[in-house]
Design an enzyme around this catalytic site. Sequence first.
Site, PDB file in Angstrom:
ATOM      1  N   GLU A  49     -60.944 -54.221  18.330  1.00 47.91           N
ATOM      2  CA  GLU A  49     -60.908 -53.100  19.369  1.00 47.91           C
ATOM      3  C   GLU A  49     -60.170 -53.802  20.484  1.00 47.91           C
ATOM      4  O   GLU A  49     -60.498 -55.018  20.821  1.00 47.91           O
ATOM      5  CB  GLU A  49     -62.418 -52.889  19.735  1.00 47.91           C
ATOM      6  CG  GLU A  49     -62.305 -51.456  20.573  1.00 47.91           C
ATOM      7  CD  GLU A  49     -62.000 -50.341  20.227  1.00 47.91           C
ATOM      8  OE1 GLU A  49     -61.892 -49.437  20.754  1.00 47.91           O
ATOM      9  OE2 GLU A  49     -61.960 -50.111  18.826  1.00 47.91           O
ATOM     10  N   ASP A  60     -65.527 -51.906  33.333  1.00 45.50           N
ATOM     11  CA  ASP A  60     -65.525 -53.054  32.840  1.00 45.50           C
ATOM     12  C   ASP A  60     -66.364 -54.261  33.986  1.00 45.50           C
ATOM     13  O   ASP A  60     -66.198 -54.001  35.295  1.00 45.50           O
ATOM     14  CB  ASP A  60     -64.384 -53.823  32.359  1.00 45.50           C
ATOM     15  CG  ASP A  60     -63.710 -53.084  31.266  1.00 45.50           C
ATOM     16  OD1 ASP A  60     -64.529 -52.503  30.486  1.00 45.50           O
ATOM     17  OD2 ASP A  60     -62.645 -52.564  31.149  1.00 45.50           O
TER      18      ASP A  60
END
Length: 268
Positions: A49, A60
Amino acid sequence: MDRYQSLFTRLAEKNQGAFVPFVTVGDPNPEQSLKIMETLVEAGADALELGIPFSDPLADGPTIQGANIRALDSKVTPDVCFDLIGQIRAKYPELPIGLLMYANLVYARGIENFYERCAKAGIDSVLIADVPTNESGEFVAAAKKFGIHPIFIAPPTASDETLQSVSELGGGYTYLLSRAGVTGAETKANMPVTALLDRLNKFDAPPALLGFGISAPEQVKEAIVAGAAGAISGSAVVKIIENNVEQPEAMLKALAEFVTPMKAATQK
């Protein structure tokens, strides 16, 4: 049969789940990034990924933001990323490769153009973190046109309606959130996911990979026992890169030593 399907079939025959590490392409620089991706696969990763560096990664935590900054400082562009991914594809023809990214980068050169470039680089799936199912129409259409799986996130708080959309629109796999919030190994994954998996199965969703906060083999084991098809680990992998930026060989060794027990934990 596509790469995700054949992977899940192969793993089922061996009574294993999938272990999928996440890294930002080009972190800390293109040359080392290529070695990192190869090391992850050689150490047992079932799929990759990958993130494309972006200056404002909303979902994030600080670890992955740091990876973005290092890659951007090394002059990594989407073109550089597609080139590196193409090299990984050539070396590992069966390996499922997914992108995890943000809509701005998809829009930058036009949606169709973006998915066409993904197809040329040999990418199997794209998850756009800031596009929910109800806004995904043009992305899904372009993805399907070029044979790319659109991946959707199933959050723990999702309604049945959302899970049904995730199941109907998504392909390849379903990204199962173990908790709400930003990514990061700092905050441990919150199981229990069994109830969410039962609901996804009701809608015949693509196999679920559990992500967010997965940093130890016992969490991988718990995910598999709960019924997930595998686990994705991002921040814990990127932290190893961050901690060894000045020692490229030690970095690769540490990454391999992290992946091997994580993969071993997928054995049922």
